[in-house]
Design a protein around this motif. Structure first.
Motif, PDB file in Angstrom:
ATOM      1  N   ARG A   1     -23.247  -1.974  10.382  1.00 20.11           N
ATOM      2  CA  ARG A   1     -24.469  -0.462  10.592  1.00 20.11           C
ATOM      3  C   ARG A   1     -25.249  -0.719   9.261  1.00 20.11           C
ATOM      4  NH1 ARG A   1     -23.189   4.058  13.694  1.00 20.11           N
ATOM      5  NH2 ARG A   1     -22.242   1.898  15.663  1.00 20.11           N
ATOM      6  N   HIS A   2     -26.487  -0.347   9.361  1.00 17.12           N
ATOM      7  CA  HIS A   2     -27.354  -0.466   8.782  1.00 17.12           C
ATOM      8  C   HIS A   2     -28.506   0.549   8.687  1.00 17.12           C
ATOM      9  CE1 HIS A   2     -26.837  -4.980   8.090  1.00 17.12           C
ATOM     10  NE2 HIS A   2     -26.777  -5.276   9.872  1.00 17.12           N
ATOM     11  N   ASP A   3     -29.292   0.933   7.764  1.00 18.58           N
ATOM     12  CA  ASP A   3     -29.684   1.855   7.434  1.00 18.58           C
ATOM     13  C   ASP A   3     -31.555   1.148   7.311  1.00 18.58           C
ATOM     14  OD1 ASP A   3     -29.720   0.793   5.113  1.00 18.58           O
ATOM     15  OD2 ASP A   3     -28.980   2.586   3.813  1.00 18.58           O
ATOM     16  N   ARG A   4     -32.179   2.388   7.024  1.00 20.69           N
ATOM     17  CA  ARG A   4     -34.097   1.926   7.198  1.00 20.69           C
ATOM     18  C   ARG A   4     -34.223   1.002   5.646  1.00 20.69           C
ATOM     19  NH1 ARG A   4     -39.025   3.170   6.479  1.00 20.69           N
ATOM     20  NH2 ARG A   4     -40.002   4.006   8.891  1.00 20.69           N
ATOM     21  N   GLU A   5     -33.158   1.092   4.562  1.00 21.78           N
ATOM     22  CA  GLU A   5     -33.424   0.075   3.392  1.00 21.78           C
ATOM     23  C   GLU A   5     -32.537  -1.092   3.710  1.00 21.78           C
ATOM     24  OE1 GLU A   5     -34.157   0.917   0.582  1.00 21.78           O
ATOM     25  OE2 GLU A   5     -33.228  -0.478  -0.607  1.00 21.78           O
ATOM     26  N   SER A   6     -31.528  -1.255   4.374  1.00 16.03           N
ATOM     27  CA  SER A   6     -31.373  -2.137   4.837  1.00 16.03           C
ATOM     28  C   SER A   6     -31.567  -3.562   5.111  1.00 16.03           C
ATOM     29  CB  SER A   6     -29.356  -2.687   5.321  1.00 16.03           C
ATOM     30  OG  SER A   6     -29.257  -3.803   5.868  1.00 16.03           O
ATOM     31  N   VAL A   7     -31.965  -2.753   6.608  1.00 21.98           N
ATOM     32  CA  VAL A   7     -33.132  -3.307   7.430  1.00 21.98           C
ATOM     33  C   VAL A   7     -34.534  -4.084   6.687  1.00 21.98           C
ATOM     34  CG1 VAL A   7     -34.263  -3.179   9.796  1.00 21.98           C
ATOM     35  CG2 VAL A   7     -32.502  -2.370   9.854  1.00 21.98           C
TER      36      VAL A   7
ATOM     37  N   ASP B   1     -40.000 -14.389   3.605  1.00 16.55           N
ATOM     38  CA  ASP B   1     -40.140 -15.451   2.404  1.00 16.55           C
ATOM     39  C   ASP B   1     -39.657 -16.184   2.688  1.00 16.55           C
ATOM     40  OD1 ASP B   1     -41.146 -15.554   0.083  1.00 16.55           O
ATOM     41  OD2 ASP B   1     -39.120 -16.028  -1.011  1.00 16.55           O
ATOM     42  N   GLU B   2     -38.758 -16.497   3.766  1.00 19.11           N
ATOM     43  CA  GLU B   2     -37.934 -17.840   4.553  1.00 19.11           C
ATOM     44  C   GLU B   2     -39.280 -18.251   5.472  1.00 19.11           C
ATOM     45  OE1 GLU B   2     -34.370 -17.700   5.868  1.00 19.11           O
ATOM     46  OE2 GLU B   2     -33.817 -16.485   3.840  1.00 19.11           O
ATOM     47  N   VAL B   3     -39.060 -17.372   6.713  1.00 20.93           N
ATOM     48  CA  VAL B   3     -40.189 -17.966   7.675  1.00 20.93           C
ATOM     49  C   VAL B   3     -41.593 -17.987   7.489  1.00 20.93           C
ATOM     50  CG1 VAL B   3     -37.874 -18.124   8.924  1.00 20.93           C
ATOM     51  CG2 VAL B   3     -39.798 -16.606   9.405  1.00 20.93           C
ATOM     52  N   GLY B   4     -41.673 -17.276   7.154  1.00 19.61           N
ATOM     53  CA  GLY B   4     -42.939 -16.966   6.708  1.00 19.61           C
ATOM     54  C   GLY B   4     -43.615 -15.736   8.008  1.00 19.61           C
ATOM     55  N   LEU B   5     -44.513 -15.190   8.246  1.00 19.43           N
ATOM     56  CA  LEU B   5     -44.991 -13.696   9.002  1.00 19.43           C
ATOM     57  C   LEU B   5     -45.151 -14.646  10.686  1.00 19.43           C
ATOM     58  CD1 LEU B   5     -46.450 -11.134   8.711  1.00 19.43           C
ATOM     59  CD2 LEU B   5     -48.504 -11.665   8.568  1.00 19.43           C
ATOM     60  N   ALA B   6     -46.187 -15.252  10.950  1.00 21.36           N
ATOM     61  CA  ALA B   6     -46.073 -15.949  12.382  1.00 21.36           C
ATOM     62  C   ALA B   6     -44.475 -16.111  12.591  1.00 21.36           C
ATOM     63  CB  ALA B   6     -46.633 -17.204  11.864  1.00 21.36           C
ATOM     64  N   ASP B   7     -43.512 -16.135  12.054  1.00 19.00           N
ATOM     65  CA  ASP B   7     -41.797 -16.457  12.447  1.00 19.00           C
ATOM     66  C   ASP B   7     -41.519 -15.256  12.378  1.00 19.00           C
ATOM     67  OD1 ASP B   7     -42.760 -18.668  14.501  1.00 19.00           O
ATOM     68  OD2 ASP B   7     -42.810 -19.818  12.028  1.00 19.00           O
ATOM     69  N   LEU B   8     -41.388 -13.829  11.654  1.00 13.74           N
ATOM     70  CA  LEU B   8     -40.886 -12.499  11.567  1.00 13.74           C
ATOM     71  C   LEU B   8     -41.541 -12.325  13.114  1.00 13.74           C
ATOM     72  CD1 LEU B   8     -39.824 -11.626   9.567  1.00 13.74           C
ATOM     73  CD2 LEU B   8     -41.590 -10.321   8.335  1.00 13.74           C
ATOM     74  N   SER B   9     -40.207 -12.256  14.027  1.00 12.02           N
ATOM     75  CA  SER B   9     -40.029 -11.569  14.590  1.00 12.02           C
ATOM     76  C   SER B   9     -38.926 -10.474  14.734  1.00 12.02           C
ATOM     77  CB  SER B   9     -40.353 -12.400  16.183  1.00 12.02           C
ATOM     78  OG  SER B   9     -38.614 -12.635  16.243  1.00 12.02           O
ATOM     79  N   MET B  10     -38.950  -9.442  15.581  1.00  6.08           N
ATOM     80  CA  MET B  10     -38.559  -8.664  15.791  1.00  6.08           C
ATOM     81  C   MET B  10     -37.171  -9.101  15.865  1.00  6.08           C
ATOM     82  SD  MET B  10     -39.187  -5.650  14.450  1.00  6.08           S
ATOM     83  CE  MET B  10     -39.587  -4.102  15.479  1.00  6.08           C
TER      84      MET B  10
ATOM     85  N   VAL C   1     -27.543  -7.961  14.849  1.00  2.58           N
ATOM     86  CA  VAL C   1     -28.162  -6.595  15.575  1.00  2.58           C
ATOM     87  C   VAL C   1     -28.456  -7.228  16.819  1.00  2.58           C
ATOM     88  CG1 VAL C   1     -29.599  -4.939  15.340  1.00  2.58           C
ATOM     89  CG2 VAL C   1     -27.497  -4.393  13.878  1.00  2.58           C
ATOM     90  N   GLN C   2     -28.874  -6.181  18.367  1.00  2.00           N
ATOM     91  CA  GLN C   2     -29.028  -5.956  19.156  1.00  2.00           C
ATOM     92  C   GLN C   2     -31.041  -6.192  18.479  1.00  2.00           C
ATOM     93  OE1 GLN C   2     -26.819  -8.068  20.701  1.00  2.00           O
ATOM     94  NE2 GLN C   2     -28.358  -7.239  22.634  1.00  2.00           N
ATOM     95  N   PRO C   3     -31.786  -6.532  19.161  1.00  2.00           N
ATOM     96  CA  PRO C   3     -33.376  -6.361  18.964  1.00  2.00           C
ATOM     97  C   PRO C   3     -32.929  -4.695  19.025  1.00  2.00           C
ATOM     98  CG  PRO C   3     -33.269  -8.256  20.766  1.00  2.00           C
ATOM     99  CD  PRO C   3     -31.428  -7.766  20.105  1.00  2.00           C
ATOM    100  N   SER C   4     -32.764  -4.010  20.593  1.00  2.00           N
ATOM    101  CA  SER C   4     -33.594  -2.752  20.516  1.00  2.00           C
ATOM    102  C   SER C   4     -32.309  -1.938  18.957  1.00  2.00           C
ATOM    103  CB  SER C   4     -32.556  -2.387  21.846  1.00  2.00           C
ATOM    104  OG  SER C   4     -31.628  -2.303  21.611  1.00  2.00           O
ATOM    105  N   ALA C   5     -31.980  -2.407  18.253  1.00  2.00           N
ATOM    106  CA  ALA C   5     -31.045  -1.333  17.698  1.00  2.00           C
ATOM    107  C   ALA C   5     -32.048  -1.443  16.693  1.00  2.00           C
ATOM    108  CB  ALA C   5     -29.793  -2.381  16.654  1.00  2.00           C
ATOM    109  N   LEU C   6     -33.578  -1.909  16.454  1.00  2.00           N
ATOM    110  CA  LEU C   6     -34.210  -1.651  15.244  1.00  2.00           C
ATOM    111  C   LEU C   6     -34.752  -1.297  15.470  1.00  2.00           C
ATOM    112  CD1 LEU C   6     -35.380  -5.947  14.424  1.00  2.00           C
ATOM    113  CD2 LEU C   6     -33.860  -4.226  13.701  1.00  2.00           C
ATOM    114  N   TYR C   7     -35.216  -0.303  16.282  1.00  2.00           N
ATOM    115  CA  TYR C   7     -36.134   0.664  16.828  1.00  2.00           C
ATOM    116  C   TYR C   7     -35.462   1.952  16.610  1.00  2.00           C
ATOM    117  CZ  TYR C   7     -39.015  -2.424  18.979  1.00  2.00           C
ATOM    118  OH  TYR C   7     -39.859  -4.130  19.129  1.00  2.00           O
ATOM    119  N   TRP C   8     -34.427   2.063  16.110  1.00  2.00           N
ATOM    120  CA  TRP C   8     -33.793   3.382  15.513  1.00  2.00           C
ATOM    121  C   TRP C   8     -34.026   3.212  14.283  1.00  2.00           C
ATOM    122  CZ3 TRP C   8     -30.979   7.305  17.193  1.00  2.00           C
ATOM    123  CH2 TRP C   8     -30.182   8.266  15.898  1.00  2.00           C
ATOM    124  N   HIS C   9     -34.752   2.254  13.691  1.00  2.00           N
ATOM    125  CA  HIS C   9     -34.924   3.123  12.119  1.00  2.00           C
ATOM    126  C   HIS C   9     -35.870   2.662  11.868  1.00  2.00           C
ATOM    127  CE1 HIS C   9     -30.449   2.105  10.801  1.00  2.00           C
ATOM    128  NE2 HIS C   9     -30.479   0.935  12.193  1.00  2.00           N
TER     129      HIS C   9
END
Lengths: 194, 194
Positions: free
Chosen positions: B9-15, B24-33, B42-50
């Motif tokens: 489980r994660h919190d805002r900080e961890s995410v 830093d690894e993939v760059g801004l263009a490839d930084l998808s949710m 985690v499922q993509p939708s989980a990010l929208y909790w944080h």
DNA sequence: ACCTGAACACCGTTCAAGT
DNA sequence: ACCTGAACACCGTTCAAGT
């Protein structure tokens, strides 16, 4: 009289011009290949006959934006303002040119205009100063243009009623004039020290 | 010993921390949710909790990047370099901060650091100069960082064998020092004219 | 408090095939 | 020379439902 299926054929020029108009309407974030295709009344895949990729299309648009920059002035500030205004002429123009800059197309045109003006005013290190002014103008214009868009969308920073664009022209002039150097002194300024 | 289904489980900080590492690894263009979610197992939708949106996540990352900028120096050039280096600390850091700047979060921290240094050196129009230097640094850093990435990817401009980052430090120092103004003169510089 | 599962409305790009 | 049609591998975001 009957609406023919699709007699509208396009060339590179036509695609670019429609894309530029669409950019001005919807902004860079919403400028998708599919949207451009729809505007041209064409399938998305048709765009790849004219441009190898979206990157290439965007680079072409950036070139068209910087292509209108006036060249040959001996006034550094006027030249810098000319660049800024060319970027302001289209929505997200600054961001587009900035993000395409690495590919070295139209931005060299802008830098050349600055370097020319600096040289004709007898400035030292004209090449470096031209680069620095271009970096400043691109950063400044991108920030201002973003801010304008954010404001019109009502996304304030919390302070309520401040005019965010106030004083930005002053900041622009200050930056350009400072980097251009003391133009009242011809070749080697007498570097006064207290 | 058995691989539990998903106790992570994660919190805002961890995410945010994982997202920053992924940037830093993939760059801004490839930084998808979806990529961030996968990295967190985690499922993509989980990010929208944080975070309410990707924009909000990116703004948080930008804040973390500018948060490491040293404050309280009386040296304008050192302060500007501190900002630049904070932007350079993560791939596409400058572009991220620049594109988030309109929302007025961490960038005010950077500008405050510059204005403080300018004031402590007795510079006139410290506020405007601070803004101008910040615009210059953001533009410059974005361009340099882009160029670095384009080079390592082998996308040259055609000239073949030139070192593109050559002289950029010189341009940076020139720009910052010029906008900071003549710091050898204390309050009102004697404005020498020929 | 934090996450899953499924869905919705999108993307850029490729490629055979049409005219 | 220029375009269609269909497909592939992706996106951000929402929302009921689970624990």
């Amino acid at each position: 009289m009957s609406p023919e299926p699709n007699p509208a054929r396009h060339d590179r020029e036509s695609v670019a011009r429609h894309a530029l108009a669409l950019l001005d309407e919807v902004g860079l974030a919403d400028l998708s290949m599919r949207r451009i295709a729809a505007r041209l009344d064409v399938q998305p895949s048709a765009l790849y006959w004219h441009f190898a990729s979206k990157q290439e299309l965007l680079a072409d648009l950036a070139d068209r934006i910087t292509g209108s920059i006036p060249r040959g002035s001996t006034d550094v500030l006027a030249t810098a303002r000319g660049i800024r205004d060319a970027l302001f002429a289209y929505r997200d123009g600054a961001e587009l040119v900035l993000s395409t800059y690495a590919l070295q197309l139209g931005s060299s045109h802008a830098q050349a205009a600055l370097t020319e003006a600096l040289r004709s005013q007898g400035a030292a290190a004209a090449e470096d100063r031209g680069a620095a002014i271009l970096h400043f103008v691109l950063g400044h214009a991108t920030l201002v243009q973003q801010r304008m868009h954010a404001d019109s969308h009502g996304a304030l920073g919390g302070d309520g009623e401040v005019d965010v664009t106030a004083g930005l022209d002053r900041v622009f002039d200050l930056g350009v004039v400072a980097i251009a150097g003391d133009l009242s002194a011809p070749a080697s300024p007498p570097r006064v020290r207290a």
